[in-house]
Design an enzyme around this catalytic site. Sequence first.
Site, PDB file in Angstrom:
ATOM      1  N   TYR A 266       0.825  -1.204   0.000  1.00 47.01           N
ATOM      2  CA  TYR A 266       0.000   0.000   0.000  1.00 47.01           C
ATOM      3  C   TYR A 266       0.862   1.257   0.000  1.00 47.01           C
ATOM      4  O   TYR A 266       1.819   1.375   0.763  1.00 47.01           O
ATOM      5  CB  TYR A 266      -0.927   0.021   1.216  1.00 47.01           C
ATOM      6  CG  TYR A 266      -2.130  -0.887   1.066  1.00 47.01           C
ATOM      7  CD1 TYR A 266      -3.135  -0.592   0.153  1.00 47.01           C
ATOM      8  CD2 TYR A 266      -2.257  -2.045   1.823  1.00 47.01           C
ATOM      9  CE1 TYR A 266      -4.231  -1.425  -0.007  1.00 47.01           C
ATOM     10  CE2 TYR A 266      -3.347  -2.889   1.675  1.00 47.01           C
ATOM     11  CZ  TYR A 266      -4.332  -2.561   0.756  1.00 47.01           C
ATOM     12  OH  TYR A 266      -5.412  -3.392   0.607  1.00 47.01           O
TER      13      TYR A 266
ATOM     14  N   ALA B 166       2.479  -2.865  10.365  1.00 48.85           N
ATOM     15  CA  ALA B 166       2.124  -3.450   9.068  1.00 48.85           C
ATOM     16  C   ALA B 166       3.231  -3.241   8.042  1.00 48.85           C
ATOM     17  O   ALA B 166       3.441  -4.078   7.157  1.00 48.85           O
ATOM     18  CB  ALA B 166       0.819  -2.845   8.564  1.00 48.85           C
TER      19      ALA B 166
ATOM     20  N   GLY C 211       5.558  -5.823   5.229  1.00 47.03           N
ATOM     21  CA  GLY C 211       5.523  -5.564   3.799  1.00 47.03           C
ATOM     22  C   GLY C 211       4.126  -5.262   3.287  1.00 47.03           C
ATOM     23  O   GLY C 211       3.875  -5.336   2.081  1.00 47.03           O
ATOM     24  N   LYS C 212       3.213  -4.911   4.185  1.00 52.53           N
ATOM     25  CA  LYS C 212       1.850  -4.578   3.773  1.00 52.53           C
ATOM     26  C   LYS C 212       1.745  -3.113   3.331  1.00 52.53           C
ATOM     27  O   LYS C 212       0.836  -2.749   2.574  1.00 52.53           O
ATOM     28  CB  LYS C 212       0.876  -4.843   4.923  1.00 52.53           C
ATOM     29  CG  LYS C 212       0.835  -6.298   5.356  1.00 52.53           C
ATOM     30  CD  LYS C 212       0.000  -6.487   6.618  1.00 52.53           C
ATOM     31  CE  LYS C 212       0.016  -7.934   7.089  1.00 52.53           C
ATOM     32  NZ  LYS C 212      -0.751  -8.118   8.362  1.00 52.53           N
ATOM     33  N   ILE C 213       2.641  -2.278   3.815  1.00 51.95           N
ATOM     34  CA  ILE C 213       2.701  -0.868   3.442  1.00 51.95           C
ATOM     35  C   ILE C 213       4.107  -0.577   2.952  1.00 51.95           C
ATOM     36  O   ILE C 213       5.089  -1.057   3.532  1.00 51.95           O
ATOM     37  CB  ILE C 213       2.353   0.049   4.630  1.00 51.95           C
ATOM     38  CG1 ILE C 213       0.920  -0.233   5.111  1.00 51.95           C
ATOM     39  CG2 ILE C 213       2.508   1.518   4.260  1.00 51.95           C
ATOM     40  CD1 ILE C 213       0.535   0.548   6.353  1.00 51.95           C
TER      41      ILE C 213
END
Length: 346
Positions: free
Chosen positions: A286, A310, A314-316
């Site tokens: 993201y 997060a 590696g989600k953001i």
Amino acid sequence: MSDEDHENHDEHADEHEQPPREEFGHDPIGHADVRGGMSVGELVDQYGEAGIGAADLNAAVDIYAEMLGDDDVTNFFGLAGAMVPTGMRKIVADLIRDGHIDVLVTTGANLTHDAIEAIGGKHHHGRTHGEGTMREHDEQLRDEGVDRIYNVYLPQEHFALFEDHLRSEVFSEVEETVSIQRLTEELGRANAEVNEREGIEEGAGVAAAAYENDVPIYCPAIQDSVLGLQAWMYSQTTDFALDALADMTPLTDRAFEAEKSGAMVVGGGVPKNFVLQTMLVAPDSYDYAVQLTMDDEQTGGLSGATLEEARSWGKIEKAGRNASVYADATITLPLVVAAARERIGE
């Protein structure tokens, strides 16, 4: 004082010399200037002069406005908690209609209450319980056939109408194994058709708006709701079934295809995790994320996990912009949406 004493004194002073104050040489805290007749955007600008939660909310508006104003951003929206029965329904439906939500992840409970209003039911402000304890008050509500969601009340007969709606208008159209998203699509269609056919004063709502604008609704914990209970009951006497894994491919495809992506997460739980975990199997993460929550990170639970945490998964993106606002989402969601819309000229 001798020359040697002067030298020792100078050396001691050098040891305690403060480094440059790069973080404190700019942007001092201001005092919010509030007056009658201000727009929401002007008020949130004044929040930006202040600190603590006010500054966080202003930062969230900055990020959300950038998400909404950039056509290259695919917007994922997570909606948990009792947002529909507490009056946030139209805000979300309007965001869908105006092209500001590309993917919605929510709970079966929100979809249940959304459908109840679409077919003519209403939620009500609760009355004060008067004499006696709150337990006695709730026992009386039980006897009267009224369900309570904090200070929101719902007559139980609306659930019977909801069951009839599902069996006559929704389930009968999907008597086979389907994805959860396919079921929510049929629910949106049915809500829209009944709402128009019956001339319901209240709008058709979130699922109907998603159906009419080709916005997929994912409900990964659908079993945890009256909608899920009714789906299970219907499956006991028919060939109807839900394939919980079938939604993973189209959802992941949206993440893969996104040039840039943003997440607006209202509340925690499954919708929050389902929105964020999508990026674990995508090539990118993201670029923007906003969280409206009251959950605390110290518990170690997902609902309270920070967006910075997060980023470690590696989600953001490392360079992604994110903000969290810790307050009741029924207060912050209208403010953030209204101010962001104002900033992009809506």
